[in-house]
Write a protein that holds these residues in place. Structure first.
Motif, mmCIF file in Angstrom:
data_model
loop_
_atom_site.group_PDB
_atom_site.id
_atom_site.type_symbol
_atom_site.label_atom_id
_atom_site.label_comp_id
_atom_site.label_asym_id
_atom_site.label_seq_id
_atom_site.Cartn_x
_atom_site.Cartn_y
_atom_site.Cartn_z
ATOM 1 N N LEU A 118 0.798 -1.225 0.000
ATOM 2 C CA LEU A 118 0.000 0.000 0.000
ATOM 3 C C LEU A 118 0.832 1.278 0.000
ATOM 4 O O LEU A 118 0.283 2.366 0.121
ATOM 5 C CB LEU A 118 -0.945 0.004 1.208
ATOM 6 N N THR A 119 2.148 1.144 -0.122
ATOM 7 C CA THR A 119 3.007 2.316 -0.075
ATOM 8 C C THR A 119 2.791 3.210 -1.291
ATOM 9 O O THR A 119 2.346 2.756 -2.338
ATOM 10 C CB THR A 119 4.491 1.898 0.030
ATOM 11 N N GLY A 120 3.088 4.457 -1.120
ATOM 12 C CA GLY A 120 2.965 5.401 -2.225
ATOM 13 C C GLY A 120 1.922 6.457 -1.953
ATOM 14 O O GLY A 120 1.085 6.324 -1.063
ATOM 15 N N LYS A 121 1.994 7.479 -2.741
ATOM 16 C CA LYS A 121 1.133 8.647 -2.569
ATOM 17 C C LYS A 121 -0.299 8.411 -3.037
ATOM 18 O O LYS A 121 -1.234 9.038 -2.545
ATOM 19 C CB LYS A 121 1.762 9.788 -3.368
ATOM 20 N N TRP A 122 -0.514 7.481 -3.983
ATOM 21 C CA TRP A 122 -1.782 7.401 -4.687
ATOM 22 C C TRP A 122 -2.664 6.203 -4.357
ATOM 23 O O TRP A 122 -3.861 6.228 -4.624
ATOM 24 C CB TRP A 122 -1.522 7.408 -6.197
ATOM 25 N N LYS A 123 -2.103 5.140 -3.817
ATOM 26 C CA LYS A 123 -2.864 3.885 -3.679
ATOM 27 C C LYS A 123 -4.107 4.041 -2.815
ATOM 28 O O LYS A 123 -5.176 3.546 -3.163
ATOM 29 C CB LYS A 123 -1.966 2.771 -3.176
ATOM 30 N N VAL A 157 -8.735 11.139 -9.054
ATOM 31 C CA VAL A 157 -7.511 11.191 -8.244
ATOM 32 C C VAL A 157 -6.750 12.454 -8.656
ATOM 33 O O VAL A 157 -5.934 12.439 -9.578
ATOM 34 C CB VAL A 157 -6.662 9.913 -8.430
ATOM 35 N N ASP A 158 -7.023 13.521 -7.965
ATOM 36 C CA ASP A 158 -6.495 14.837 -8.302
ATOM 37 C C ASP A 158 -4.967 14.866 -8.249
ATOM 38 O O ASP A 158 -4.368 14.492 -7.245
ATOM 39 C CB ASP A 158 -7.069 15.875 -7.326
ATOM 40 N N GLY A 159 -4.360 15.279 -9.361
ATOM 41 C CA GLY A 159 -2.920 15.461 -9.397
ATOM 42 C C GLY A 159 -2.118 14.301 -9.960
ATOM 43 O O GLY A 159 -0.927 14.442 -10.224
ATOM 44 N N ILE A 160 -2.729 13.152 -10.157
ATOM 45 C CA ILE A 160 -2.004 11.994 -10.682
ATOM 46 C C ILE A 160 -1.948 12.073 -12.207
ATOM 47 O O ILE A 160 -2.890 12.534 -12.839
ATOM 48 C CB ILE A 160 -2.642 10.657 -10.214
ATOM 49 N N GLY A 161 -0.831 11.644 -12.773
ATOM 50 C CA GLY A 161 -0.698 11.592 -14.228
ATOM 51 C C GLY A 161 -1.135 10.235 -14.756
ATOM 52 O O GLY A 161 -1.232 9.254 -14.005
ATOM 53 N N ALA A 162 -1.381 10.166 -16.046
ATOM 54 C CA ALA A 162 -1.864 8.925 -16.663
ATOM 55 C C ALA A 162 -0.861 7.786 -16.496
ATOM 56 O O ALA A 162 -1.239 6.650 -16.202
ATOM 57 C CB ALA A 162 -2.168 9.157 -18.137
ATOM 58 N N LYS A 163 0.418 8.084 -16.666
ATOM 59 C CA LYS A 163 1.455 7.055 -16.552
ATOM 60 C C LYS A 163 1.525 6.504 -15.124
ATOM 61 O O LYS A 163 1.606 5.291 -14.914
ATOM 62 C CB LYS A 163 2.804 7.637 -16.977
ATOM 63 N N MET A 164 1.468 7.395 -14.142
ATOM 64 C CA MET A 164 1.519 6.967 -12.736
ATOM 65 C C MET A 164 0.262 6.186 -12.363
ATOM 66 O O MET A 164 0.335 5.171 -11.670
ATOM 67 C CB MET A 164 1.688 8.176 -11.819
#
Length: 144
Positions: A44-49, A71-78
């Motif tokens: 579950l690590t990371g900014k977006w999960k 998910v505000d601020g996340i890019g398509a690749k991420m």
């Protein structure tokens, strides 16, 4: 429980130049618990999960572009990378729909849904923590 683990954290004793020896009095049950926490944090690590999982809990099924907007601020690749990680760990299910153009839907698996109470508790803790900080800073400002 944590109280049954007298030594949850490993303590290190400096030996010689840079060698360290682990000193631990923890039981096998405590070690199992620590390993389980470590495994969970790695998954579950990371900014977006948490945001992705929370969005899927709220909306049940979302397409890629809907998740990208949610998910505000996340890019398509991420987003793509995080979704692959979550799918690999059996927390979400990816369904390719037979449409033109092809669309993909994501939803939580049964295993992913078991994170609901954990996320709810983390949110409660975060709200309490923010309120505590806000009231502390309010009190500090009034003393100045």
């Amino acid at each position: 429980m944590l109280s049954s683990c007298k030594s949850v954290f490993l303590y290190y004793k400096e030996i010689g130049s840079m060698k360290k020896e682990a000193l631990s009095s923890s039981s096998s049950g405590c070690k199992t618990r620590i390993l389980a926490i470590k495994d969970t944090m790695e998954i579950l690590t990371g900014k977006w999960k948490f945001h992705i999982i929370g969005s899927l809990m709220l909306f049940e099924k979302l397409r890629f572009m809907e998740l990208l907007r949610e998910v505000d601020g996340i890019g398509a690749k991420m987003l793509s990378k995080e979704l692959q990680d979550l799918e690999m760990n059996h927390l979400i299910r990816r369904t390719v729909l037979n449409t033109k153009p092809l669309t993909v839907e994501y939803e939580l698996t049964d295993c992913g849904r078991t994170l609901g109470p954990i996320i709810d508790e983390i949110a409660k803790w975060g709200i309490t923590y923010r309120n505590t900080l806000y009231h502390k800073s309010e009190t500090s400002e009034s003393l100045v």
